[in-house]
Design a protein around this motif. Structure first.
Motif, PDB file in Angstrom:
ATOM      1  N   VAL A  52     -31.471  -6.765  -1.436  1.00  0.00           N
ATOM      2  CA  VAL A  52     -32.432  -5.738  -1.868  1.00  0.00           C
ATOM      3  C   VAL A  52     -32.547  -4.655  -0.794  1.00  0.00           C
ATOM      4  O   VAL A  52     -32.502  -3.452  -1.079  1.00  0.00           O
ATOM      5  N   MET A 109     -40.911   2.421  -5.480  1.00  0.00           N
ATOM      6  CA  MET A 109     -41.659   1.156  -5.457  1.00  0.00           C
ATOM      7  C   MET A 109     -41.438   0.310  -6.709  1.00  0.00           C
ATOM      8  O   MET A 109     -41.161  -0.882  -6.598  1.00  0.00           O
ATOM      9  N   PRO A 110     -41.544   0.926  -7.915  1.00  0.00           N
ATOM     10  CA  PRO A 110     -41.267   0.093  -9.098  1.00  0.00           C
ATOM     11  C   PRO A 110     -39.855  -0.493  -9.069  1.00  0.00           C
ATOM     12  O   PRO A 110     -39.654  -1.657  -9.438  1.00  0.00           O
ATOM     13  N   PHE A 112     -38.151  -1.213  -6.405  1.00  0.00           N
ATOM     14  CA  PHE A 112     -38.164  -2.274  -5.397  1.00  0.00           C
ATOM     15  C   PHE A 112     -38.684  -3.582  -5.995  1.00  0.00           C
ATOM     16  O   PHE A 112     -38.078  -4.643  -5.867  1.00  0.00           O
ATOM     17  N   TRP A 113     -39.822  -3.492  -6.701  1.00  0.00           N
ATOM     18  CA  TRP A 113     -40.420  -4.714  -7.266  1.00  0.00           C
ATOM     19  C   TRP A 113     -39.553  -5.300  -8.369  1.00  0.00           C
ATOM     20  O   TRP A 113     -39.441  -6.516  -8.504  1.00  0.00           O
ATOM     21  N   LEU A 114     -38.936  -4.380  -9.129  1.00  0.00           N
ATOM     22  CA  LEU A 114     -38.047  -4.834 -10.214  1.00  0.00           C
ATOM     23  C   LEU A 114     -36.904  -5.670  -9.643  1.00  0.00           C
ATOM     24  O   LEU A 114     -36.628  -6.781 -10.110  1.00  0.00           O
ATOM     25  N   SER A 116     -36.750  -7.023  -6.654  1.00  0.00           N
ATOM     26  CA  SER A 116     -37.275  -8.209  -5.959  1.00  0.00           C
ATOM     27  C   SER A 116     -37.542  -9.340  -6.944  1.00  0.00           C
ATOM     28  O   SER A 116     -37.173 -10.485  -6.713  1.00  0.00           O
ATOM     29  N   VAL A 117     -38.211  -8.990  -8.051  1.00  0.00           N
ATOM     30  CA  VAL A 117     -38.525 -10.012  -9.059  1.00  0.00           C
ATOM     31  C   VAL A 117     -37.238 -10.609  -9.613  1.00  0.00           C
ATOM     32  O   VAL A 117     -37.124 -11.829  -9.794  1.00  0.00           O
TER      33      VAL A 117
END
Lengths: 134, 188
Positions: A52, A109-110, A112-114, A116-117
């Motif tokens: 990531v 940020m979205p 990144f979280w996408l 990461s998840v």
């Protein structure tokens, strides 16, 4: 056993005597398997975090003007910039944009979280699979 | 026995802990083999059913592996893991019910209808209420002080003291009738 102190000592000695289990080896194997799973999970998560992080580093680098640089190089040499694999960057960019896949358009940020998840989900799925297999 | 396992068998617990702290899983496995019975036995004596006892014991050993570097060697490794296991078991039970409720709800088993049956510790513990059994096991099996038990169980210190005293009185009465030798056996 009339002396309470003596009895306390006796009780402690009785507690200190471990009962016998005939499956100690199997128990130790189960603990070792769980330790292995825990180690595997950490490795996958750390690797995922690296992927990531690397992905974002590449993205930031591209945002910082690598594309512009490539265009400038192309203009200077009067050639279409191509990768060593023969990939036409301008065509790739156009293709991604036409499919709505322009990475620069997705907020950081979205995204990144996408990612990461997705990585954590893959790690958990792999761990569950490995555990069931073990 | 392989060369590795015989080499490990010769090492002292403190040496194995030091190696485990550096990531040695084989060395930690030897520690598990040495002390699993002690930890599993304590949890069963505290009142855990065999499956739960094994589950908590595994958790305790895993936590011990992760915290090997914290082990200072002030007591034995076995006692250290037993304390970890005891605290983990308390946490599990506290999720299920409050000890104050348990202390009144559990009826102890009557073990000696004719006053002549020989008992060992595990049998005798069944004659205690759940909270007495827990307090006595924590005090004499896990090596916690009564203040630590009160803190862990979230009970007043006086309550813990009376549970320990009552539990020991019951054990004394039950074990006193056991013929010499018969009442000192330990098995699960």
């Amino acid at each position: 056993m009339s002396d309470p102190d003596a009895f306390d000592g006796e009780i402690e000695r009785m507690f200190a005597r471990a009962p016998a289990f005939d499956d100690t080896e199997a128990f130790a194997d189960r603990v070792d398997r769980r330790l292995g799973l825990s180690w595997y999970l950490r490795t996958v998560v750390l690797t995922g975090a690296g992927v990531v992080g690397g992905f974002f580093a590449v993205r930031e680098t591209l945002d910082a003007g690598l594309g512009t640089g490539l265009s400038q190089i192309a203009a200077m040499t009067s050639q279409t910039p191509q990768s060593s694999a023969g990939l036409d960057w301008s065509q790739l960019g156009a293709l991604m944009s036409s499919r709505g896949l322009d990475l620069a358009m997705i907020p950081a940020m979205p995204l990144f979280w996408l990612v990461s998840v997705a990585v954590i989900g893959a790690a958990v799925a792999s761990a569950v699979h490995a555990n069931q297999g073990g | 026995m392989t060369a590795t396992s015989s080499r490990l068998a010769r090492l002292h617990d403190t040496e194995l802990v030091a190696m485990a702290a550096a990531g040695g899983r084989r060395e930690f496995g030897e520690l598990v083999r040495r002390h699993a019975a002690s930890v599993r036995g304590l949890l069963r004596r505290m009142g855990a059913d065999p499956a739960l006892a094994d589950d908590v014991a595994q958790d305790a050993f895993i936590q011990a592996f992760e915290r090997c570097a914290d082990f200072r060697g002030e007591g034995t490794f076995s006692a250290w893991v037993r304390r970890i296991a005891a605290r983990l078991y308390i946490k599990r039970r506290q999720k299920e019910a409050r000890w104050t409720e348990l202390s009144e709800a559990e009826e102890p088993v009557t073990l000696m209808p004719d006053g002549a049956r020989s008992l060992d510790l595990d049998d005798a513990l069944k004659g205690l209420s759940e909270i007495e059994r827990m307090c006595v096991s924590l005090c004499h099996g896990a090596g916690l002080t009564q203040a630590e038990i009160a803190d862990a169980l979230k009970l007043p210190l006086g309550t813990v003291k009376s549970h320990v005293k009552r539990g020991l009185d019951k054990l004394r009465a039950q074990l006193a009738v056991a013929p010499t030798g018969q009442g000192r056996r330990a098995h699960v």
